[in-house]
Design an enzyme around this catalytic site. Structure first.
Site, PDB file in Angstrom:
ATOM      1  N   THR A 270       0.825  -1.211   0.000  1.00 50.92           N
ATOM      2  CA  THR A 270       0.000   0.000   0.000  1.00 50.92           C
ATOM      3  C   THR A 270       0.861   1.264   0.000  1.00 50.92           C
ATOM      4  O   THR A 270       0.352   2.358  -0.223  1.00 50.92           O
ATOM      5  CB  THR A 270      -0.929   0.040   1.218  1.00 50.92           C
TER       6      THR A 270
ATOM      7  N   GLY B 292       0.917  -6.784   5.715  1.00 50.73           N
ATOM      8  CA  GLY B 292       0.363  -8.113   5.951  1.00 50.73           C
ATOM      9  C   GLY B 292       0.700  -8.714   7.292  1.00 50.73           C
ATOM     10  O   GLY B 292       0.482  -9.914   7.499  1.00 50.73           O
ATOM     11  N   ALA B 293       1.230  -7.904   8.223  1.00 47.23           N
ATOM     12  CA  ALA B 293       1.687  -8.463   9.503  1.00 47.23           C
ATOM     13  C   ALA B 293       0.581  -9.200  10.241  1.00 47.23           C
ATOM     14  O   ALA B 293       0.800 -10.302  10.759  1.00 47.23           O
ATOM     15  CB  ALA B 293       2.264  -7.358  10.390  1.00 47.23           C
ATOM     16  N   GLU B 294      -0.604  -8.620  10.305  1.00 48.08           N
ATOM     17  CA  GLU B 294      -1.696  -9.265  11.046  1.00 48.08           C
ATOM     18  C   GLU B 294      -2.075 -10.623  10.456  1.00 48.08           C
ATOM     19  O   GLU B 294      -2.670 -11.459  11.133  1.00 48.08           O
ATOM     20  CB  GLU B 294      -2.934  -8.365  11.072  1.00 48.08           C
TER      21      GLU B 294
ATOM     22  N   ASP C 266       0.285  -3.422  18.543  1.00 46.64           N
ATOM     23  CA  ASP C 266       0.192  -2.908  17.178  1.00 46.64           C
ATOM     24  C   ASP C 266       0.796  -1.510  17.086  1.00 46.64           C
ATOM     25  O   ASP C 266       0.334  -0.666  16.336  1.00 46.64           O
ATOM     26  CB  ASP C 266      -1.265  -2.903  16.683  1.00 46.64           C
TER      27      ASP C 266
ATOM     28  N   CYS D 283     -13.733  -4.744   6.970  1.00 39.14           N
ATOM     29  CA  CYS D 283     -14.316  -4.160   5.761  1.00 39.14           C
ATOM     30  C   CYS D 283     -15.760  -3.709   5.966  1.00 39.14           C
ATOM     31  O   CYS D 283     -16.160  -2.644   5.499  1.00 39.14           O
ATOM     32  CB  CYS D 283     -14.269  -5.159   4.602  1.00 39.14           C
ATOM     33  N   HIS D 284     -16.534  -4.533   6.670  1.00 41.88           N
ATOM     34  CA  HIS D 284     -17.978  -4.294   6.722  1.00 41.88           C
ATOM     35  C   HIS D 284     -18.452  -3.552   7.962  1.00 41.88           C
ATOM     36  O   HIS D 284     -19.644  -3.267   8.080  1.00 41.88           O
ATOM     37  CB  HIS D 284     -18.720  -5.624   6.589  1.00 41.88           C
TER      38      HIS D 284
END
Length: 703
Positions: free
Chosen positions: A182, A198-200, A321, A628-629
């Site tokens: 990104t 992509g760590a998570e 995080d 996302c949702h």
């Protein structure tokens, strides 16, 4: 779970009163400072941060506090998308380059907005399943007549800057794993430098350099060690492995370098910001503790070889995080009467760092937002003095500031050498960290080791209100020499845009209330604003053409906060078309009106599932769908609201999409490898329950 909820209610009530740790200084004394490596081509903005130093400062001075109220729209270009737009435009040779969702690149005439060309790298949209934070990207790099972009599916692509013709296209990641890109590439000595995300999801982070002429990989530096049985790539990895415990490599380790970099040509050092651990929960990732190098660190490398030089770790043993991928700035500051070459960062953990960029020595650090995980940074050791209760992995839940959104997220800050101030888009977003007692590692999926139910906004109405009061955002002017605030502007939402400061004495920032705003650089007085119709999270830039100064910014509401919490904590911003907007003094253009389709809210199927079934469905939703949702299945509008989906009508219709990927071409991937038909039934039960009597319904009743 009831005990945890009772804890959350008590903690939320105490939250505001207990964390008033930052107050504005009423007698500002800005420091003397000089810009040591800004972009000398003042008419252009040819590098991501304005120059190698990443100061995001424009030496242009035509626009001033006295005339900025005459600023108007010169032109706008519709990017044709409505997801989050985070890109920094570049301006080279009278052409402005900007990216939209799914890495589409546009080249426009910088004076008129006329389209020169557009390029679509044809991103695999099923990779949307591997994105933590919306289908975003932060822009392109320019070098030697080439535009270079990193793609969400892990490629680095070069196109001809004049024609948009593809020149080369290389894969930078193992595409069978949940890597994404990104960030914007950086160019150093003929090399395109790029990291990944992509760590998570369980990957091992690294940063790589590619020849800009042909895309050949020249070196790669891993940010965390791999399996010791396979040997270590270099001495830095062998040393790092001594700070890890257990079998961390089975979880990937994390440490993705997904955003910030800076470069000092005099010292010939490339600075890379490194991300969080995977999983977050250190008691799972590295049982027995350890610093876990090089998580949450600034790492200095030789750009020609990738050789390690030094590092500074902002959060040893990272478990919250707390990435150090936030914007880094190089400057020369007068400290104790002596000029020092420094690197400055305000990472997620809430402390502002001033570090000697030649050696990595800590010069000073102080919290720029309320912090309750550490009391201070020890000036001798450079390490945080932690509050023991905050290390939550094997202890009781802990209500914390900052939460995983950070005190400062990806949105770039700006340094003004004239005022000596750093302008930071800051957040206050509390979060309850709690050990996930039922954690099991799921390859390729969201793995934090934190109880997602505790991180969710509370369903109890009084509790929800208490948390909402504590969620804040502001623009903060910070003196990096005295390590203190000079002025601040409160925002209505925590999720606001990156910052630009200019030699004309003006600071520009877009916000979640869909406005681009100009402030006085010395005292924060609001001077001018423009309604953009949709939220602005991207940072502005400035350039000059034919004697006129322009301000450019991309608009497009989105990103992780907007997706996850935007439905329940809306700003005065509706999802709308993404645009590039360009302003100048005397500009008189108008934005076209957006046609807003009314949201159809059909009557959902009746909720017949019992409480246990609904609770199981919520757990699955929070683990797979929430990013996302939206929390509590309440969408901000960027993605269709599942509560009103026709797919709820039958289990078979929902299975076709969730399991078989019927909508994968639109960015909704298949979850067949992760979920069963029974799981989809549980998800459907929870969504139907939320549609009938969820938190939003309680808020509507109260109105």
């Amino acid at each position: 779970m009831n005990n945890k909820r009772q804890f959350a209610l008590r903690a939320a009530g105490l939250f505001c009163a207990s964390l008033l740790l930052v107050a504005c200084d009423k007698t500002p004394t800005p420091s003397k400072a000089s810009d040591v490596s800004a972009d000398t081509a003042t008419q252009e903005w040819s590098k991501h941060g304005g120059g190698d130093a990443e100061q995001r400062f424009s030496p242009l001075r035509q626009i001033t506090p006295e005339n900025v109220d005459n600023l108007g729209l010169a032109w706008a270009f519709d990017l044709g998308v409505s997801r989050g737009i985070e890109a920094t435009p570049l301006v080279v040779d009278g052409v402005i380059y900007v990216t939209a969702t799914w890495n589409k690149v546009f080249a426009l005439d910088a004076k008129t907005g006329a389209l020169r060309w557009q390029f679509d790298p044809q991103v695999d949209r099923s990779k949307g399943a591997d994105l933590c934070c919306d289908a975003v990207n932060r822009g392109v790099a320019y070098s030697d007549g080439k535009i270079i972009t990193g793609t969400i599916d892990g490629r680095l692509v070069a196109v001809d800057a004049k024609t948009g013709t593809k020149l080369w296209d290389v894969i930078t990641v193992d595409q069978s794993k949940p890597y994404t890109i990104t960030g914007a590439p950086r160019i150093v000595n003929g090399k395109a430098i790029i990291g990944n995300g992509g760590a998570e999801y369980g990957v091992r982070g690294y940063v790589s350099a590619y020849d800009i002429n042909n895309g050949e990989m020249l070196w790669r530096f891993y940010t965390v060690p791999g399996n010791p049985e396979n040997g270590f790539e270099n001495a830095a990895m062998a040393k790092a492995a001594e700070t890890w415990k257990g079998e961390w490599w089975k979880y990937g380790g994390g440490g993705t370098a997904w955003d910030s970099m800076a470069y000092d040509p005099e010292l010939d050092l490339l600075y890379v910001g490194v991300g969080n651990g995977s999983p977050w929960n250190q008691s799972i990732r590295s049982p027995g503790g350890g610093d876990n190098l090089y998580l949450s660190s600034i790492v200095a490398l030789r750009p020609d070889t990738g050789e390690y030089v030094w590092h500074y770790q902002t959060t040893p043993g990272e478990t919250w995080d707390y990435t150090a991928t936030q914007h880094m700035i190089l400057a020369e500051l007068d400290i104790d009467g002596e000029p020092r070459k420094v690197i400055m960062q305000a990472p997620k953990n809430g402390f502002f760092y001033v570090i000697d960029r030649a050696t990595g020595e800590l010069l000073s650090a102080k919290n720029y937002v309320p912090v309750n995980w550490a009391s201070h940074i020890d000036s001798e050791t450079g390490r945080p003095v932690e509050i023991p209760e905050a290390r939550w992995g094997s202890k009781a839940p802990y209500l914390q500031l900052p939460g995983p959104m950070g005190g400062h997220n990806w949105h770039p800050m700006s340094f003004n050498p004239a005022s000596g101030l750093v302008y930071i888009p800051v957040l206050e977003t509390p979060y309850i960290y709690a050990n996930d007692e039922e954690f099991s590692y799921k390859e390729g999926r969201w793995n934090t080791g934190s109880d997602s139910a505790m991180g969710s906004l509370p369903s109890d109405l009084a509790q929800f209100k208490a948390v909402k009061v504590a969620v804040k955002g502001r623009l903060l002017a910070w003196d990096p020499v005295r390590q203190g605030p000079v002025w601040q502007v409160e925002h209505n939402s925590p999720w606001n845009g990156g910052v630009l400061s200019t030699a004309g004495g003006v600071v520009f920032q877009g916000n979640a209330d869909a406005k681009l705003v100009a402030y006085r650089a010395d005292n924060g007085e609001r001077l001018w604003d423009f309604f953009a119709q949709t939220g602005i999270v991207a940072p502005p830039i400035s350039y000059e053409l034919d004697g006129e100064q322009y301000i450019a910014v991309a608009s497009g509401w989105g990103g992780v906060f907007a997706l996850v919490y935007g439905g329940l904590m809306p700003a005065a911003s509706d999802p709308g078309v993404g645009r590039l907007m360009v302003f100048k003094l005397g500009g008189s253009a108008k934005l076209s009106e957006l046609s807003k389709a009314s949201i159809q809210k059909p009557t959902p199927p009746p909720s017949t599932a019992d409480a246990i079934t609904v609770a199981k469905g919520k757990q699955l939703y929070d683990s797979n769908c929430v990013v996302c949702h939206g929390d509590h299945v309440i969408s901000s509008g960027l993605i269709p609201d599942l509560r009103w989906s026709p797919l709820l009508a039958t289990a078979e219709a929902m299975q076709a999409v969730v399991l078989d990927g019927a909508l994968s071409s639109r960015g909704m991937p298949a979850f067949k490898a992760l979920l069963s038909k029974e799981d989809v039934g549980l998800l459907r039960a929870y969504i139907i329950s939320a549609a009938n009597d969820g938190l939003e319904a309680k808020l509507e009743i109260e109105k």
